[in-house]
Design a protein around this motif. Sequence first.
Motif, PDB file in Angstrom:
ATOM      1  N   ILE A 173       1.857  15.359   2.904  1.00 15.52           N
ATOM      2  CA  ILE A 173       2.316  14.055   3.424  1.00 15.52           C
ATOM      3  C   ILE A 173       3.713  13.742   2.878  1.00 15.52           C
ATOM      4  N   LEU A 174       3.864  13.909   1.562  1.00 13.67           N
ATOM      5  CA  LEU A 174       5.154  13.585   0.932  1.00 13.67           C
ATOM      6  C   LEU A 174       6.245  14.566   1.358  1.00 13.67           C
ATOM      7  N   ASP A 175       5.933  15.870   1.366  1.00 17.33           N
ATOM      8  CA  ASP A 175       6.937  16.873   1.768  1.00 17.33           C
ATOM      9  C   ASP A 175       7.494  16.586   3.160  1.00 17.33           C
ATOM     10  N   ASP A 176       6.654  16.066   4.042  1.00 17.84           N
ATOM     11  CA  ASP A 176       7.054  15.871   5.438  1.00 17.84           C
ATOM     12  C   ASP A 176       7.853  14.585   5.671  1.00 17.84           C
ATOM     13  N   LEU A 177       7.958  13.718   4.667  1.00 14.24           N
ATOM     14  CA  LEU A 177       8.643  12.424   4.845  1.00 14.24           C
ATOM     15  C   LEU A 177      10.097  12.615   5.278  1.00 14.24           C
ATOM     16  N   PRO A 178      10.651  11.623   5.976  1.00 15.05           N
ATOM     17  CA  PRO A 178      12.060  11.694   6.398  1.00 15.05           C
ATOM     18  C   PRO A 178      13.014  11.974   5.241  1.00 15.05           C
ATOM     19  N   CYS A 179      12.750  11.404   4.060  1.00 14.18           N
ATOM     20  CA  CYS A 179      13.683  11.628   2.942  1.00 14.18           C
ATOM     21  C   CYS A 179      13.461  12.978   2.269  1.00 14.18           C
ATOM     22  N   MET A 180      12.438  13.722   2.711  1.00 12.67           N
ATOM     23  CA  MET A 180      12.236  15.072   2.144  1.00 12.67           C
ATOM     24  C   MET A 180      12.482  16.102   3.266  1.00 12.67           C
ATOM     25  N   ASP A 181      11.436  16.789   3.761  1.00 11.10           N
ATOM     26  CA  ASP A 181      11.693  17.819   4.774  1.00 11.10           C
ATOM     27  C   ASP A 181      11.856  17.266   6.195  1.00 11.10           C
ATOM     28  N   ASP A 182      11.527  16.005   6.381  1.00 11.96           N
ATOM     29  CA  ASP A 182      11.657  15.336   7.685  1.00 11.96           C
ATOM     30  C   ASP A 182      10.993  16.141   8.812  1.00 11.96           C
ATOM     31  N   ALA A 183       9.687  16.361   8.677  1.00  7.87           N
ATOM     32  CA  ALA A 183       8.945  17.162   9.654  1.00  7.87           C
ATOM     33  C   ALA A 183       8.043  16.266  10.500  1.00  7.87           C
ATOM     34  N   ASP A 184       7.969  16.577  11.783  1.00  6.46           N
ATOM     35  CA  ASP A 184       7.176  15.766  12.717  1.00  6.46           C
ATOM     36  C   ASP A 184       5.783  16.338  12.951  1.00  6.46           C
ATOM     37  N   LEU A 185       5.645  17.638  12.723  1.00 10.40           N
ATOM     38  CA  LEU A 185       4.426  18.333  13.121  1.00 10.40           C
ATOM     39  C   LEU A 185       3.820  19.057  11.925  1.00 10.40           C
ATOM     40  N   ALA A 212       2.406   9.544  12.788  1.00  7.55           N
ATOM     41  CA  ALA A 212       1.180   8.988  13.376  1.00  7.55           C
ATOM     42  C   ALA A 212       0.955   7.545  12.905  1.00  7.55           C
ATOM     43  N   PHE A 213       1.415   7.218  11.718  1.00  5.45           N
ATOM     44  CA  PHE A 213       1.261   5.854  11.172  1.00  5.45           C
ATOM     45  C   PHE A 213       2.671   5.321  10.907  1.00  5.45           C
ATOM     46  N   ASP A 214       3.068   5.190   9.688  1.00  6.41           N
ATOM     47  CA  ASP A 214       4.432   4.778   9.350  1.00  6.41           C
ATOM     48  C   ASP A 214       4.691   5.242   7.921  1.00  6.41           C
ATOM     49  N   GLU A 215       5.917   5.103   7.486  1.00 10.01           N
ATOM     50  CA  GLU A 215       6.296   5.650   6.178  1.00 10.01           C
ATOM     51  C   GLU A 215       5.528   5.029   5.025  1.00 10.01           C
ATOM     52  N   SER A 216       5.402   3.709   5.024  1.00  3.74           N
ATOM     53  CA  SER A 216       4.743   3.087   3.870  1.00  3.74           C
ATOM     54  C   SER A 216       3.273   3.501   3.823  1.00  3.74           C
ATOM     55  N   THR A 217       2.617   3.551   4.975  1.00 13.80           N
ATOM     56  CA  THR A 217       1.217   3.981   5.012  1.00 13.80           C
ATOM     57  C   THR A 217       1.096   5.438   4.559  1.00 13.80           C
ATOM     58  N   ALA A 218       2.045   6.265   4.970  1.00 16.03           N
ATOM     59  CA  ALA A 218       2.019   7.677   4.563  1.00 16.03           C
ATOM     60  C   ALA A 218       2.135   7.791   3.048  1.00 16.03           C
ATOM     61  N   ILE A 219       3.104   7.089   2.468  1.00 13.46           N
ATOM     62  CA  ILE A 219       3.319   7.176   1.014  1.00 13.46           C
ATOM     63  C   ILE A 219       2.090   6.659   0.264  1.00 13.46           C
ATOM     64  N   LEU A 220       1.537   5.538   0.714  1.00  7.99           N
ATOM     65  CA  LEU A 220       0.374   4.976   0.019  1.00  7.99           C
ATOM     66  C   LEU A 220      -0.862   5.854   0.209  1.00  7.99           C
ATOM     67  N   SER A 221      -1.017   6.479   1.372  1.00 10.30           N
ATOM     68  CA  SER A 221      -2.202   7.323   1.556  1.00 10.30           C
ATOM     69  C   SER A 221      -2.085   8.601   0.715  1.00 10.30           C
ATOM     70  N   ALA A 222      -0.876   9.111   0.544  1.00 11.72           N
ATOM     71  CA  ALA A 222      -0.693  10.272  -0.345  1.00 11.72           C
ATOM     72  C   ALA A 222      -1.028   9.880  -1.782  1.00 11.72           C
TER      73      ALA A 222
END
Lengths: 288, 288
Positions: free
Chosen positions: A77-89, A99-109
């Motif tokens: 989740i973290l590797d794929d974030l826009p500020c890291m590898d910026d991956a969509d898939l 699929a969700f949003d950045e804050s939800t992604a960071i908190l779920s990780a």
Amino acid sequence: MRGLIESRLSDVVPSETTWPARLHEAQRHALLSPGKRFRPLLCVFIAQGGGIQGGADLDAAITTGCVAEMVHAASLILDDLPCMDDADLRRNQPTTHIAFDESTAILSATALLNRAFGVLARLDQVSSDRRVEMIDLLSYAVGSKGLIAGQMADLANTDQGATIAEIERLNTLKTGALFDFSVESAAILSGMHASQRAALKDFSYHLGLAFQLLDDVKDAVMSNAEAEKSVNRDIGKATILAIAGSDASKTKLKAYLDSATAALRRAELSNMDMLSAILDHQFAFLRT
Amino acid sequence: MRGLIESRLSDVVPSETTWPARLHEAQRHALLSPGKRFRPLLCVFIAQGGGIQGGADLDAAITTGCVAEMVHAASLILDDLPCMDDADLRRNQPTTHIAFDESTAILSATALLNRAFGVLARLDQVSSDRRVEMIDLLSYAVGSKGLIAGQMADLANTDQGATIAEIERLNTLKTGALFDFSVESAAILSGMHASQRAALKDFSYHLGLAFQLLDDVKDAVMSNAEAEKSVNRDIGKATILAIAGSDASKTKLKAYLDSATAALRRAELSNMDMLSAILDHQFAFLRT
């Protein structure tokens, strides 16, 4: 075994309807999307090779393997974030921040990593001494000498003059550290002696290198659809592939696998044949 | 005691020169910037009130208090991110993603949380049973029924028809959960009996509510310089202050503190006078 692991993965995180639902939906999206479950399988099969037969002991090995998968999912989740590898898939699905949003992604990780420790703490069938040892191992594998250090180094990685030894060090952090946790915790759960544990450490070291190199090769030669994730994320990064080229990389990959297999043999597990077959299947790409 | 805590905080994370240096610089920036250290002080003073005198036992309480501060620092790094509260100033210093960058901020928060568990696992002077119990407590305090759930709910929070009861629930997650960990782990370390632990749970519940309400009041009435962080981050959010107004909020704050003090008295700690004085100092703002 894969079915048991899938079912346990679903059980170790809250349901999609548990409040706050969006957090848990995102956790489940990341954790339960189709994956090879290599880390849990590794943990369970090594534990079986160390003598664990079934019942509560096997149950603990399955859960511990799922802990490794939770941490792996959090790191993706973290590797794929826009500020890291910026991956969509990822795993043929939109990444969690898409699929969700950045804050939800960071908190779920963060929640997945946090819960991984909680799950280990609640392994009631395992002695407190062993639980503490596994928790310490996990923190080491994730921390400043493991996954997180590897990700920091990866973000700073450019193709300026890195040596193969330096890249191997990076790959050991990025991939090997969590393999170490999977394998060492299996050794703890099955009560292996020191020489077996030393051999298994050597095994997971080489296996981690092989895995990361396979991933780099896939990133370069496969399409998004074949790799089931965003590829060409490594352009501009120093990888063994970029430095040594495709043929030398395949040779190196085979050498890593040979070293891993030799180390595994020294650990004298009861299910060596099955473990060899699994490695062979996992690295079938080498024969294409 | 504050000096001992500052020194321990500096010891529980790697030095600024340890590779990867940027990660550790960011961790130290977030963890060691001037703070009240209320959670560590709470842990230590409650443990002392439960009979811990000094030596290895006091040492363990100091370290456990620092674990709460590590998790607190991690949560502040994430709360301040552009995709969350988007704050530039914290403890009178640039927030971590401003002083470094987003990926370093996210990874340093993750590393702080991860290391918090590792530090608890390595508390060798504490029995494994107690370590496992504290690790379980920490995971609960951070997880889907604690800090992370509170942050999810806070991000979804609008001023549309929230009730005071709903806001209290949110504040309990955001602030109370980590107070619970600080207080309950102190109770575990000092071997308190069940009725004391129940009273302390009630104490930390009301203390958490008081703290969050004080924070909301400060956000509304103080300047950035007075609050030493970015204020007016709550505009558009449902807070008790927004719903009930300033006078009613001050009355409510006093009621929370009275309940906290009454619960603390029921716990029959040996240092009640000192604890009361600390609360009085912490909430001196009420007298302005």
